[in-house]
Design a protein around this motif. Structure first.
Motif, PDB file in Angstrom:
ATOM      1  N   CYS A  28       0.823  -1.225   0.000  1.00 12.58           N
ATOM      2  CA  CYS A  28       0.000   0.000   0.000  1.00 12.58           C
ATOM      3  C   CYS A  28       0.850   1.264   0.000  1.00 12.58           C
ATOM      4  CB  CYS A  28      -0.973  -0.019   1.177  1.00 12.58           C
ATOM      5  SG  CYS A  28      -2.242  -1.289   1.009  1.00 12.58           S
ATOM      6  N   ASP A  29       1.467   1.581   1.160  1.00 11.23           N
ATOM      7  CA  ASP A  29       2.167   2.860   1.224  1.00 11.23           C
ATOM      8  C   ASP A  29       3.379   2.868   0.285  1.00 11.23           C
ATOM      9  OD1 ASP A  29       1.708   5.340   2.909  1.00 11.23           O
ATOM     10  OD2 ASP A  29       3.892   5.153   2.955  1.00 11.23           O
ATOM     11  N   THR A  60      -0.296  -5.119   3.391  1.00 18.54           N
ATOM     12  CA  THR A  60       0.398  -4.007   4.047  1.00 18.54           C
ATOM     13  C   THR A  60       0.974  -4.397   5.411  1.00 18.54           C
ATOM     14  OG1 THR A  60       0.160  -1.748   4.905  1.00 18.54           O
ATOM     15  CG2 THR A  60      -1.824  -3.106   4.956  1.00 18.54           C
ATOM     16  N   ASN A  61       2.162  -3.906   5.685  1.00 13.60           N
ATOM     17  CA  ASN A  61       2.779  -4.086   7.006  1.00 13.60           C
ATOM     18  C   ASN A  61       2.282  -3.036   7.995  1.00 13.60           C
ATOM     19  OD1 ASN A  61       4.266  -6.343   6.549  1.00 13.60           O
ATOM     20  ND2 ASN A  61       6.277  -5.348   6.535  1.00 13.60           N
ATOM     21  N   ASN A  62       1.415  -2.153   7.541  1.00 13.73           N
ATOM     22  CA  ASN A  62       0.937  -1.101   8.444  1.00 13.73           C
ATOM     23  C   ASN A  62      -0.146  -1.677   9.363  1.00 13.73           C
ATOM     24  OD1 ASN A  62      -0.100   1.164   9.687  1.00 13.73           O
ATOM     25  ND2 ASN A  62       0.268   2.459   7.904  1.00 13.73           N
ATOM     26  N   CYS A  63       0.181  -1.754  10.660  1.00 18.20           N
ATOM     27  CA  CYS A  63      -0.719  -2.401  11.627  1.00 18.20           C
ATOM     28  C   CYS A  63      -1.557  -1.392  12.394  1.00 18.20           C
ATOM     29  CB  CYS A  63       0.100  -3.269  12.592  1.00 18.20           C
ATOM     30  SG  CYS A  63       1.229  -2.316  13.635  1.00 18.20           S
ATOM     31  N   THR A  64      -1.525  -0.117  11.967  1.00 18.82           N
ATOM     32  CA  THR A  64      -2.158   0.917  12.800  1.00 18.82           C
ATOM     33  C   THR A  64      -3.677   0.960  12.665  1.00 18.82           C
ATOM     34  OG1 THR A  64      -1.827   2.589  11.088  1.00 18.82           O
ATOM     35  CG2 THR A  64      -0.112   2.384  12.766  1.00 18.82           C
ATOM     36  N   ASP A 184       9.480  -3.558   9.853  1.00 21.13           N
ATOM     37  CA  ASP A 184       9.765  -2.322   9.109  1.00 21.13           C
ATOM     38  C   ASP A 184      10.578  -1.370   9.991  1.00 21.13           C
ATOM     39  OD1 ASP A 184       8.294  -3.430   7.105  1.00 21.13           O
ATOM     40  OD2 ASP A 184       6.887  -1.753   6.905  1.00 21.13           O
ATOM     41  N   LYS A 218       5.376  -8.993   6.045  1.00 24.16           N
ATOM     42  CA  LYS A 218       6.389  -9.140   4.990  1.00 24.16           C
ATOM     43  C   LYS A 218       7.761  -8.871   5.583  1.00 24.16           C
ATOM     44  CE  LYS A 218       4.257  -5.761   3.025  1.00 24.16           C
ATOM     45  NZ  LYS A 218       3.949  -4.590   2.185  1.00 24.16           N
TER      46      LYS A 218
HETATM   47  N1  PLP Z   1       3.801   0.504   9.439  1.00 21.30           N
HETATM   48  C1  PLP Z   1       3.504   1.794   9.684  1.00 21.30           C
HETATM   49  C2  PLP Z   1       3.276   2.221  11.080  1.00 21.30           C
HETATM   50  C3  PLP Z   1       3.416   2.718   8.624  1.00 21.30           C
HETATM   51  O1  PLP Z   1       3.125   4.008   8.876  1.00 21.30           O
HETATM   52  C4  PLP Z   1       3.651   2.261   7.308  1.00 21.30           C
HETATM   53  C5  PLP Z   1       3.582   3.179   6.167  1.00 21.30           C
HETATM   54  O2  PLP Z   1       3.138   4.307   6.258  1.00 21.30           O
HETATM   55  C6  PLP Z   1       3.944   0.910   7.101  1.00 21.30           C
HETATM   56  C7  PLP Z   1       4.013   0.066   8.183  1.00 21.30           C
HETATM   57  C8  PLP Z   1       4.243   0.359   5.745  1.00 21.30           C
HETATM   58  O3  PLP Z   1       3.078   0.029   5.078  1.00 21.30           O
HETATM   59  P1  PLP Z   1       3.156  -0.720   3.669  1.00 21.30           P
HETATM   60  O4  PLP Z   1       3.529  -2.147   3.953  1.00 21.30           O
HETATM   61  O5  PLP Z   1       1.756  -0.561   3.133  1.00 21.30           O
HETATM   62  O6  PLP Z   1       4.167   0.011   2.869  1.00 21.30           O
END
Ligand code: PLP
Ligand code: CA
Length: 304
Positions: A28-29, A60-64, A184, A218
């Motif tokens: 995603c990001d 996405t690795n973004n877990c927020t 990450d 990932k």
């Molecule tokens: N984790 C956090 C807290 C983030 O803010 C981000 C990107 O903004 C990610 C992980 C990475 O997300 P992605 O795997 O979608 O690039």
């Protein structure tokens, strides 16, 4: 030295590649959006892929955020035909892992935010860790819960010393499972700022606990297994599009799928070529098969 990889994907070559693939995985990001801005053309690419009968997943690795929060973000940013089952986040997959793989019998102590707590709750996995502390409390003032059977560490912008200390105490028990959402290291922010990622928090806890965490996100293959198990995806007919060599491209390689680096995010073409020209085998695993400037490059290949 690998002589292949980092091929520029253009015109008929891109069309041919998409023709042979049934499933497209997007990070995603840095790929389909940057923070709160969609990458120009990305919503159209996703729509057209779906119209052409492709399966599309977001990894996405973004877990927020919980998946529902992502659904709202997709819609806010102009992606009109994404459904919740298309979205795999490290928070959601951590909950699936704890419930279905570890089958944890007890509570999970969490360093993390809303995304992790909501996904654990929806998976029926009891979580603790965000009870308010007595002001000025030390680790001696904090009762430890004997029902805690796992520690999960992810991105937590309210991290404090006491949370680390408690997690560390739980991890003294070798039977207490130790999980991290992802490794990450950091994330780019606007105006040249950066934010420490989950990996930096996991590293602090690993150092304090003297143990290594099992990583759900990932580049591990668990998120792919979640998709493949549910939707019967064939790696040979799948392509992964990502912006970070050490997470997305390595993830694709680990799962046996072709990989595309897009240059709208963290990693550069020079870094990819550097990995390609390096003799180290762990670097070879981070070399993308293909490179595009942006996912919008897919648009001409999706014309009727
Ligand atoms: N984790 C956090 C807290 C983030 O803010 C981000 C990107 O903004 C990610 C992980 C990475 O997300 P992605 O795997 O979608 O690039
Ligand atoms: Ca990314």
């Amino acid at each position: 030295v690998r002589s292949h990889g980092c091929l520029r994907l253009l015109g008929t070559h891109l069309k041919d590649l998409l023709y042979t693939k049934h499933c497209v995985l997007f990070d995603c990001d840095g790929v389909i959006w940057n923070g709160e801005k969609a990458v120009v053309g990305a919503p159209e690419v996703v729509s057209l892929l779906k119209k052409r009968g492709k399966s599309v997943f977001f990894v996405t690795n973004n877990c927020t955020r919980p998946r529902d929060g992502y659904l709202q973000k997709f819609s806010r940013l102009g992606f009109s035909d994404v459904v919740q089952s298309d979205i795999l986040s490290s928070a959601y997959c951590s909950a699936v892992y704890l419930r279905d793989v570890a089958k944890v019998q007890g509570k999970v102590y969490v360093i993390g935010g809303d995304g992790v707590y909501t996904e654990l709750h929806e998976a029926g996995v009891p979580a603790v860790g965000r009870e308010p502390e007595i002001p000025g409390a030390t680790i001696y003032d904090c009762p430890l819960d004997s029902d805690v059977k796992a520690v999960l560490v992810g991105y937590d912008d309210k991290l404090n010393f006491l949370k680390l200390a408690k997690a560390c105490c739980y991890l003294r028990d070798p039977d207490c499972l130790f999980l991290a959402t992802d490794r990450d290291p950091w994330h780019p922010l606007p105006r040249g700022r950066v934010s420490p990622g989950s990996g930096s928090l996991a590293a602090a806890l690993e150092t304090a606990a003297g143990r290594r965490a099992t990583v759900v996100g990932k580049p591990g293959r668990f998120m792919f297994d979640c998709i493949a198990g549910r939707f019967g995806v064939d790696p040979a007919r799948t392509v992964m599009v990502g912006d970070r060599l050490e997470t997305d491209i390595l993830f694709g390689r680990t799962c046996g799928v072709d990989t595309v680096l897009t240059l709208t995010g963290v990693s550069t073409l020079e870094q990819a070529q550097g990995y390609r020209d390096s003799p180290a085998s762990e670097e070879a695993a981070c070399v993308p098969d293909y490179v595009v400037d942006t996912v919008a490059d897919f648009l001409p290949a999706l014309d009727e």
